[in-house]
Design a protein around this motif. Structure first.
Motif, PDB file in Angstrom:
ATOM      1  N   LYS A 167     -14.931  -0.098  57.894  1.00  0.00           N
ATOM      2  CA  LYS A 167     -13.769   0.653  58.381  1.00  0.00           C
ATOM      3  C   LYS A 167     -12.537   0.341  57.547  1.00  0.00           C
ATOM      4  N   PRO A 168     -11.739   1.376  57.285  1.00  0.00           N
ATOM      5  CA  PRO A 168     -10.573   1.204  56.422  1.00  0.00           C
ATOM      6  C   PRO A 168      -9.509   0.341  57.084  1.00  0.00           C
ATOM      7  N   ILE A 169      -8.981  -0.593  56.320  1.00  0.00           N
ATOM      8  CA  ILE A 169      -7.965  -1.518  56.836  1.00  0.00           C
ATOM      9  C   ILE A 169      -6.621  -1.281  56.155  1.00  0.00           C
ATOM     10  N   GLU A 170      -6.656  -1.104  54.818  1.00  0.00           N
ATOM     11  CA  GLU A 170      -5.393  -0.944  54.087  1.00  0.00           C
ATOM     12  C   GLU A 170      -5.666  -0.249  52.754  1.00  0.00           C
ATOM     13  N   ILE A 171      -4.736   0.610  52.377  1.00  0.00           N
ATOM     14  CA  ILE A 171      -4.846   1.213  51.044  1.00  0.00           C
ATOM     15  C   ILE A 171      -3.982   0.377  50.116  1.00  0.00           C
ATOM     16  N   GLY A 190      -6.742   0.849  45.206  1.00  0.00           N
ATOM     17  CA  GLY A 190      -7.983   0.445  45.867  1.00  0.00           C
ATOM     18  C   GLY A 190      -7.865   0.586  47.366  1.00  0.00           C
ATOM     19  N   ILE A 191      -8.930   0.173  48.031  1.00  0.00           N
ATOM     20  CA  ILE A 191      -8.907   0.223  49.502  1.00  0.00           C
ATOM     21  C   ILE A 191      -9.586  -1.032  50.047  1.00  0.00           C
ATOM     22  N   GLU A 196      -1.111   4.352  53.592  1.00  0.00           N
ATOM     23  CA  GLU A 196      -1.585   5.741  53.681  1.00  0.00           C
ATOM     24  C   GLU A 196      -0.661   6.727  52.974  1.00  0.00           C
ATOM     25  N   ASP A 197       0.612   6.307  52.780  1.00  0.00           N
ATOM     26  CA  ASP A 197       1.573   7.226  52.153  1.00  0.00           C
ATOM     27  C   ASP A 197       1.646   7.051  50.631  1.00  0.00           C
ATOM     28  N   LYS A 198       0.767   6.253  50.048  1.00  0.00           N
ATOM     29  CA  LYS A 198       0.817   6.063  48.598  1.00  0.00           C
ATOM     30  C   LYS A 198       0.393   7.331  47.855  1.00  0.00           C
ATOM     31  N   ALA A 199       0.930   7.474  46.636  1.00  0.00           N
ATOM     32  CA  ALA A 199       0.472   8.590  45.794  1.00  0.00           C
ATOM     33  C   ALA A 199      -1.021   8.388  45.532  1.00  0.00           C
ATOM     34  N   GLY A 200      -1.770   9.459  45.608  1.00  0.00           N
ATOM     35  CA  GLY A 200      -3.211   9.340  45.378  1.00  0.00           C
ATOM     36  C   GLY A 200      -4.012   9.320  46.676  1.00  0.00           C
ATOM     37  N   VAL A 201      -3.328   9.474  47.827  1.00  0.00           N
ATOM     38  CA  VAL A 201      -4.041   9.641  49.105  1.00  0.00           C
ATOM     39  C   VAL A 201      -3.828  11.089  49.538  1.00  0.00           C
TER      40      VAL A 201
END
Ligand code: NAP
Length: 433
Positions: free
Chosen positions: A269-273, A281-282, A111-116
């Protein structure tokens, strides 16, 4: 002596409170204290720039601001320029109307990656909110994933796929209009962890997605039930019937000549970015709905994308000097009463739900409580505030100052647009000098 009330926050809940306080000809003076130079809260910084009709409610708030007995202190931050303890000394009652300006977190890896970018930040950025002018989201991607299926998710998706021509009569910030125009975005996935019936968007907003000049709404018709099942209130059932009917029309929207798509992605449901430092990707898990809840099936799939925008709801900031319920992101209160002489209204009281008008009853309740609790004023009110702000050299703006800024924005508007927003506090204040 007049009852002196300070309303902190010049958004809808603040203005409805001022209005309610002035309704019954009571001996009351109300001062609005606003952190930004500009009033109107989410009307200016949250409502989508292409929803100008919604923004017209600001004219009603303006009438309130200009009524006798009302003061406006813009560019004054409680906690920085004046403390809550000082305000308690000056005012008989203080109403917190500061909203819920932060994003709720997804709580998943990556969640802390650039682009979120959470929707509060992203919406603030395209709306020219000075806190987010420097966000600089990198839109150099073909695909964006928006998480959530509420009205904010729809707003974000729509603003990203509308053509510059469709945005002509809006007040989108220049930096955002330019970035979106230059971006190669063709596909926006709007991901819901539950199904089409549970989606939270309302029908007017949903229908707009089928009427865009250059964008096709993509929906898997096999995911649409024949009819709305389940236990719903009559009101919700009507909304869901309408939404289902609208979604059933989407596969028939003619894709000819449309270069962009918004994909309604249900049961995921979101699992990992995914990615390195930057989003690539997600990963999502397929779900089914059991007793209204989203339950993972153990099957996963990925969407490649360069930008992820969680639009999963908002959260209030703890407010200096008052107890905060960190689990629910609201101030601790009892039916709006926070402590002796302190009240809460709007999203910091209720959490981030409802439309603009939902704030009105909050204002009525706060005014009733204030008049129940305080028979007569004993505190000095605005003269004391003005003296303190002058002593501290705070550049405090009056409502007339805002009107000057407003007029400058309107005068600078491009052809067809309602205004061209100042997007920094310095440029707003420079417009006065
Ligand atoms: P919202 O309506 O509560 O929608 C939030 C969405 O995020 C829901 O789809 C929710 O799914 C999903 N979500 C929440 N947590 C999640 C998680 N951990 N993982 C995946 N998905 C998650 O909130 P909103 O869109 O921020 O809107 C806030 C309020 O402002 C709403 O009352 C809205 O109607 C209002 N608003 C109105 C307008 C308008 O009238 N045009 C425009 C903007 C906002 P679940 O349903 O499964 O929880």
């Amino acid at each position: 002596m007049s009852i002196n009330v300070a309303v902190i926050g010049a958004g809808p809940s603040g203005f409805y409170t001022v209005d309610a306080l002035l309704k019954d000809d009571k001996d009351v003076r109300v001062d609005i204290i606003e952190r930004l130079p500009t009033p109107f809260g989410l009307i200016r910084g949250g409502v989508a720039p292409d929803h100008q009709t919604t923004k017209k409610v600001a004219r009603v708030y303006e009438k309130t601001a200009l009524r006798d007995g009302v003061g406006y202190y813009g560019n004054v931050e409680v906690g920085r320029d004046v403390t809550m303890a000082e305000l308690r000394e000056m005012y008989d009652a203080i109403v917190l109307a500061v909203g819920a300006p932060r994003d709720r977190k997804l709580g998943i890896p990556g969640e802390d990656k650039a682009g979120v970018f959470g929707s509060a930040d992203f919406v603030g950025w395209y709306n020219g909110h000075p806190d987010f002018t420097d966000l600089q989201p990198d839109l150099n991607t073909g695909t964006v994933v928006v998480i959530g299926q509420g009205n904010v998710a729809v707003d974000v998706a729509r603003v990203l796929v509308k053509t510059p021509e469709e945005m002509t009569d809006t007040d989108i910030a220049d930096h955002a209009a330019d970035a979106i125009k230059a971006s190669p975005i063709t596909d926006v996935y709007m991901v819901g962890r539950r199904g089409p019936i549970e989606a939270k968007f309302t029908n007017v907003e949903l229908r707009e997605m089928g009427k865009l000049d250059d964008c096709q709404p993509v929906i898997d018709a096999t995911q649409l039930p024949d009819q709305v099942e389940g236990e719903w209130s009559d009101r919700d059932k009507r909304l869901k019937d309408r939404n289902l009917a609208t979604m059933k029309e989407f596969p028939d929207v003619d894709p000819a000549g449309k270069s962009k798509r918004v994909h309604f992605t249900f049961y995921a449901k979101p699992i990992e970015i995914l990615g390195g430092d930057k989003v690539e990707g997600i990963r999502l898990e397929h779900t089914r709905v059991e007793d209204g809840r989203s339950v993972g099936t153990g099957e996963f799939f990925d969407i490649e994308c360069g930008l992820v925008i969680p639009a999963i709801g908002y959260f209030s900031d703890p407010f200096p000097g008052v107890p905060f319920d960190a689990d629910n992101g609201i101030v601790v209160h009892d039916e709006g009463r926070v402590s002796d002489g302190v009240y809460a209204v709007g999203w910091i009281k209720r959490g981030p739900t409802g439309v603009i008008g939902t704030n009105k009853p909050d204002g009525d309740i706060a005014a009733t409580q204030i008049f129940e609790d305080i028979a007569e004023g004993t505190k000095p009110g605005r003269e004391a505030l003005e003296a303190l702000l002058a002593e501290r050299n705070v550049r405090c703006l009056t409502y007339q100052d805002w009107q000057t800024i407003d007029a400058a924005e309107v005068a600078a508007a491009k052809l067809g647009a309602p205004r061209r927003k100042f997007v920094t506090i310095d440029t707003m204040i420079a417009a006065l000098d």
